[in-house]
Design a protein around this motif. Structure first.
Motif, PDB file in Angstrom:
ATOM      1  N   LYS A   2       0.819  -1.186   0.000  1.00  0.00           N
ATOM      2  CA  LYS A   2       0.000   0.000   0.000  1.00  0.00           C
ATOM      3  C   LYS A   2       0.858   1.242   0.000  1.00  0.00           C
ATOM      4  N   ILE A   4       1.346   3.646   1.898  1.00  0.00           N
ATOM      5  CA  ILE A   4       2.068   3.982   3.095  1.00  0.00           C
ATOM      6  C   ILE A   4       3.490   3.483   3.130  1.00  0.00           C
ATOM      7  N   TRP A 381      -2.171  -6.647  13.740  1.00  0.00           N
ATOM      8  CA  TRP A 381      -1.683  -6.537  12.358  1.00  0.00           C
ATOM      9  C   TRP A 381      -0.434  -7.352  12.046  1.00  0.00           C
ATOM     10  N   ASP A 416      -6.848  -4.509  14.346  1.00  0.00           N
ATOM     11  CA  ASP A 416      -6.446  -3.686  13.206  1.00  0.00           C
ATOM     12  C   ASP A 416      -7.434  -3.928  12.070  1.00  0.00           C
ATOM     13  N   ASP A 417      -7.025  -3.655  10.846  1.00  0.00           N
ATOM     14  CA  ASP A 417      -7.925  -3.684   9.692  1.00  0.00           C
ATOM     15  C   ASP A 417      -8.595  -5.051   9.501  1.00  0.00           C
ATOM     16  N   TYR A 456      -9.700   0.052  14.483  1.00  0.00           N
ATOM     17  CA  TYR A 456      -8.984   0.665  13.365  1.00  0.00           C
ATOM     18  C   TYR A 456      -9.976   1.225  12.353  1.00  0.00           C
ATOM     19  N   CYS A 464      -6.767   0.662   4.246  1.00  0.00           N
ATOM     20  CA  CYS A 464      -5.677   0.120   3.428  1.00  0.00           C
ATOM     21  C   CYS A 464      -6.032  -1.259   2.888  1.00  0.00           C
ATOM     22  N   GLY A 465      -6.775  -2.028   3.680  1.00  0.00           N
ATOM     23  CA  GLY A 465      -7.128  -3.385   3.248  1.00  0.00           C
ATOM     24  C   GLY A 465      -8.420  -3.417   2.444  1.00  0.00           C
ATOM     25  N   LYS A 490      -7.060   3.579  15.965  1.00  0.00           N
ATOM     26  CA  LYS A 490      -5.935   3.782  15.024  1.00  0.00           C
ATOM     27  C   LYS A 490      -6.575   4.303  13.747  1.00  0.00           C
ATOM     28  N   ASP A 492      -6.126   5.510  10.085  1.00  0.00           N
ATOM     29  CA  ASP A 492      -5.112   5.284   9.051  1.00  0.00           C
ATOM     30  C   ASP A 492      -5.491   5.968   7.729  1.00  0.00           C
ATOM     31  N   CYS A 534      -2.225   7.447  12.031  1.00  0.00           N
ATOM     32  CA  CYS A 534      -1.382   6.605  11.197  1.00  0.00           C
ATOM     33  C   CYS A 534      -1.437   7.229   9.816  1.00  0.00           C
ATOM     34  N   TYR A 536       1.893   7.904   8.340  1.00  0.00           N
ATOM     35  CA  TYR A 536       3.258   7.642   7.845  1.00  0.00           C
ATOM     36  C   TYR A 536       4.189   8.861   7.916  1.00  0.00           C
ATOM     37  N   ARG A 554       2.113   7.818  13.932  1.00  0.00           N
ATOM     38  CA  ARG A 554       3.125   7.039  13.226  1.00  0.00           C
ATOM     39  C   ARG A 554       4.033   8.002  12.468  1.00  0.00           C
ATOM     40  N   ASP A 558       5.194   1.269   7.110  1.00  0.00           N
ATOM     41  CA  ASP A 558       5.063   0.081   7.967  1.00  0.00           C
ATOM     42  C   ASP A 558       6.401  -0.576   8.296  1.00  0.00           C
TER      43      ASP A 558
HETATM   44  C1  GLA Z   1      -1.472   0.289   6.922  1.00  0.00           C
HETATM   45  C2  GLA Z   1      -0.939   0.537   8.326  1.00  0.00           C
HETATM   46  C3  GLA Z   1      -0.677  -0.800   8.992  1.00  0.00           C
HETATM   47  C4  GLA Z   1      -1.983  -1.581   9.035  1.00  0.00           C
HETATM   48  C5  GLA Z   1      -2.554  -1.738   7.620  1.00  0.00           C
HETATM   49  C6  GLA Z   1      -3.947  -2.338   7.619  1.00  0.00           C
HETATM   50  O1  GLA Z   1      -0.550  -0.368   6.131  1.00  0.00           O
HETATM   51  O2  GLA Z   1       0.225   1.311   8.285  1.00  0.00           O
HETATM   52  O3  GLA Z   1      -0.156  -0.614  10.286  1.00  0.00           O
HETATM   53  O4  GLA Z   1      -2.881  -0.923   9.872  1.00  0.00           O
HETATM   54  O5  GLA Z   1      -2.646  -0.492   6.971  1.00  0.00           O
HETATM   55  O6  GLA Z   1      -4.456  -2.497   6.336  1.00  0.00           O
END
Ligand code: GLA
Length: 744
Positions: A2, A4, A381, A416-417, A456, A464-465, A490, A492, A534, A536, A554, A558
């Motif tokens: 992704k 990030i 995650w 998380d996601d 999240y 992101c997912g 969180k 993101d 989050c 980046y 963050r 990642d």
């Molecule tokens: C991004 C975040 C990760 C995680 C994923 C989930 O990449 O930086 O820490 O949360 O998304 O999809």
């Protein structure tokens, strides 16, 4: 991968690792977005395809192919002399470097190798962008020596950017001995608690048999004394492996040298490894306080605080000067309640068991600042990735309690996601998907156990997912989080880039806006929700994170379980960020990468070496970073438990003064980071960044560290006072001496 991770990738130009020097380097390829099996055919005419560099992601060369395929075709002409100088003349090794996200590779139309999974494969999609593709091809006769050959690489990109990257990709024409590979594994020995079992697997990667001798020597790196020696004749048929198992002392730093001597050609290869060793002393049976001594609560918000006290149960808890409105459960040690009255309440916490009792001064600060020490807990995650489920979360939460992590302050359990349903409810509220049948029940269970629930989302329409984000539903989501009992969000960026790309104003204000919006909604809820940004590090978030009342932000893309990643995210990116951290607002260099990780349903041991793990945790404590465990806690070993549950190391991370360490020294491969603590002492990390063991004379750097006279020095991992007159330390490759000093 992704977006990030873009920044990490950009820093990855220096790619090390090929075990052997490449005999022929590759630099460019023909490329085409799309997917057609005939593109692996060496005779396919690719002259109309675009030429690109294989050292840079396609995204950076103007080619975007999110959620789809692209094929690379690398043409090369190897000289017949290359083959002649090899004693094997049979197998070849192709190093294709890192490929983002999944690949399937062919040489002259023959299958070469495959890493990661694309959506057309069986099982869930799996990004393996951080795994080097080193493929062995067994038949040198299929190569057109002196003529044209084609490596065809089918790449799936799970989200921009994607493609090949890194440098040093090439062909290796190996000798027989290069087929010897070694894998190491250390596990607890249930029959002998003082020992660890070391399993050494010797593997022949080639078809031709390997005959030779193996010499295994365990030594004490500090004295060079030989601890044990073993010898073994090796007769390994093609593609076979042999396993050698031995026990060694669990609480001692040791080094294994493995020398393989090939009998056929007389060549020798040496492998060095530092097995796991536990420095953290055994936990006392008596009650002991191990965590934060200050806690921030907003007026009117409910408190849930599980006393971080270790020791044999049953235990009785009590408190002196508990303010009105609060209650301490005498059996469980969970402090609950609330008050509308702002103020700093000084409480004395007490615990006793059959072995003794303890008292700890503790301050409950009721005002508008929460997160007075970095968050400690677990996040799904780094282990489960998108395969997380309620059962998996519960199993780690239960293990967190059963294995005593709660007694060291680990309390947030963060999903998380991939918890989100495909669609919102008719009224626009968010729902959890079938993997999370009872979010509220999960929240209640955690709260009853003194733990906290984290979740999240994204300011964009998608996470992101590719799950639903909060865009346009911020208030509804904040309300739902409150209903479920969420204590940590969180948030993101990810899908928000679609909005951002259309903005005329792309100044810092455009980064701040979506985070400010959610902050208002969270703050309107009647509970404290840790706000974890989050994004980046974009727009220098550390300069404005306070302004959106973020508790942590963050600072990079990642993290992954490689030394390169720990260096980039921890050592490099954090070097100048110390002025921005303070109680309530922390730089976040991402989650911990120790234990069994995997970012998906298949977990593996972290790829960080033993000493890299000591450095990782020491640095995070120095950085006043969140300590969010990223591994499956139900499969934890004694070594990882020791890493995560050392009370003196945690005391540095959770120090109430909240000052982040500064790098005082960067001298070649020596780095020294120093952090002032609330009692006027300093935590100091003396790091060896090199690949070799090193003697580091700390006194040489006293002036640079502002030390005029050293009064005391204590090894934090070993929990032992050291001699102030002997300060030259023998430090492992990528290892650390982590100390607490008092000085003038
Ligand atoms: C991004 C975040 C990760 C995680 C994923 C989930 O990449 O930086 O820490 O949360 O998304 O999809």
């Amino acid at each position: 991968m992704k977006k990030i991770v873009l920044c990490i990738i950009a820093l990855m130009a220096v790619f090390l690792n090929p075990t052997w020097a490449q005999d022929l380097l590759f630099h460019e390829a023909k490329v085409r977005v799309g997917d057609d099996p005939s593109w692996k055919d060496p005779k396919f005419d690719d002259s109309g395809w675009e030429t690109v560099s294989i050292h840079k992601l396609l995204h950076d060369q103007g080619i975007s192919f999110p959620h789809t395929f692209a094929w690379y075709r690398i043409h090369f002409t190897p000289s017949p002399d290359l083959l002649k100088k090899s004693d094997l003349r049979q197998a070849l090794i192709f190093n294709l470097g890192l490929i983002d996200d999944a690949d399937q590779s062919y040489i002259n139309g023959y299958f070469l190798g495959k890493t990661g999974r694309n959506p057309k494969d069986d099982g869930e999609e799996q990004s393996m962008w951080d795994t080097e593709r080193v493929y062995v091809f067994g038949d040198a006769s299929k190569i057109n020596w002196g003529g044209d050959n084609v490596i065809a690489i089918r790449v799936y990109n799970g989200g921009d950017p994607g493609g090949m990257l890194s440098t040093g990709q090439g062909l290796i024409v190996p000798n027989l001995i290069d087929g010897i590979n070694v894998a190491w594994e250390e596990t607890d020995n249930p029959k002998a608690p003082q020992l660890l079992t070391c399993r050494i697997t010797l593997l022949n990667k080639f078809a031709k048999a390997q005959k030779g001798k193996l010499k295994i020597t365990f030594t004490d790196p500090e004295t060079d004394k030989v601890l044990s020696k073993h010898e073994k004749d090796i007769n390994l048929k093609g593609f076979r492996k042999t396993v050698f198992t031995t026990n060694y002392p669990k609480y001692k730093w040791s080094k294994v040298e493995l020398v393989y001597i090939d009998k056929v050609y007389g060549k020798t290869r040496t492998f060095v490894h530092y097995p796991k060793y536990i420095l953290t002393p055994k936990e006392p049976e008596k009650s002991r306080y191990n965590g934060a001594v200050v806690y921030g609560l907003r007026p009117g918000s409910p408190l849930i605080f599980r006393l971080p006290v270790s020791g044999v149960r049953p235990m009785r808890f009590s408190a002196e000067n508990l303010p009105e409105g609060f209650h301490l459960d005498a059996d469980k040690g969970i402090l609950t309640g609330s008050t509308d009255k702002s103020g700093a309440y000084n409480i004395t916490l007490k615990a006793s068991n059959a072995y003794g009792s303890m008292e700890q001064k503790f301050t409950l600060k009721v005002d508008n600042n929460i997160g007075l020490t970095p968050a400690m807990g677990w996040n799904s995650w780094n282990c489960w990735g998108l395969s997380v489920s309620q059962d998996k979360v519960l199993s780690s939460a239960k293990a967190l309690l059963d294995k005593g992590f709660g007694d060291y302050g680990y309390s947030y359990v963060i999903i998380d996601d991939s918890w989100e349903a495909k669609e919102r409810k008719a009224d626009g509220h968010i729902a959890a998907n079938e993997k999370f049948p009872d979010m509220k029940g999960l929240g209640d269970w955690l709260h009853n156990s003194g733990l906290k629930l984290g979740i999240y989302s994204s300011p964009g329409a998608y996470t992101c997912g590719h799950y639903l984000g909060s865009l346009g539903h911020e208030m509804q989501d904040a309300e739902t989080y409150n209903e479920w009992g969420v204590d940590y969000l969180k948030y993101d960026w990810c899908g928000y880039s679609e909005v951002w790309d259309t903005l005329k104003d792309q100044t810092v204000a455009s980064y701040v806006r979506p985070y400010l919006l959610m902050e208002e909604k969270l703050r309107s809820q009647p509970r404290d929700i840790w706000y974890g940004l989050c994004q980046y590090g974009m727009g220098d978030v550390w300069r404005w994170g306070h302004a959106v009342d973020a508790n942590s932000w963050r600072t990079t893309g990642d993290i992954t379980d490689s030394w390169r990643s720990v260096c980039e995210i921890g050592f490099d990116a954090e070097a100048n960020l110390y002025p921005y951290a303070e109680p309530g607002h922390w730089n976040d260099p991402d989650m911990l990468c120790v234990g069994k990780v995997g970012w998906g349903s298949m977990l593996r041991d972290t790829r960080l070496t033993t000493d890299e793990q000591y450095s990782h945790i020491s640095l995070w404590a120095l950085l006043a970073a969140n300590m969010l465990i990223g591994c499956d806690l139900s499969q934890i070993d004694d070594f990882t438990q020791g890493l995560l549950c050392n009370n003196e190391v945690i005391a540095v991370d959770q120090d109430p003064l909240g000052k982040q360490a500064k790098r005082d020294v960067k001298d070649g491969d020596v780095q020294i980071w120093k952090r002032i603590l609330s009692d006027g002492s300093y935590a100091v990390g003396i790091f060896n960044m090199s690949e070799e063991e090193m003697n580091i004379d700390f006194s040489k750097y006293f002036a640079q560290c502002g030390i005029h006279k050293l009064n005391s020095i204590r090894d934090l991992w070993r929990q032992q006072d050291l001699d102030t007159t002997k300060v030259t330390y023998h430090v492992a490759p990528h290892g650390v001496r982590f100390v607490r000093i008092t000085c003038e």
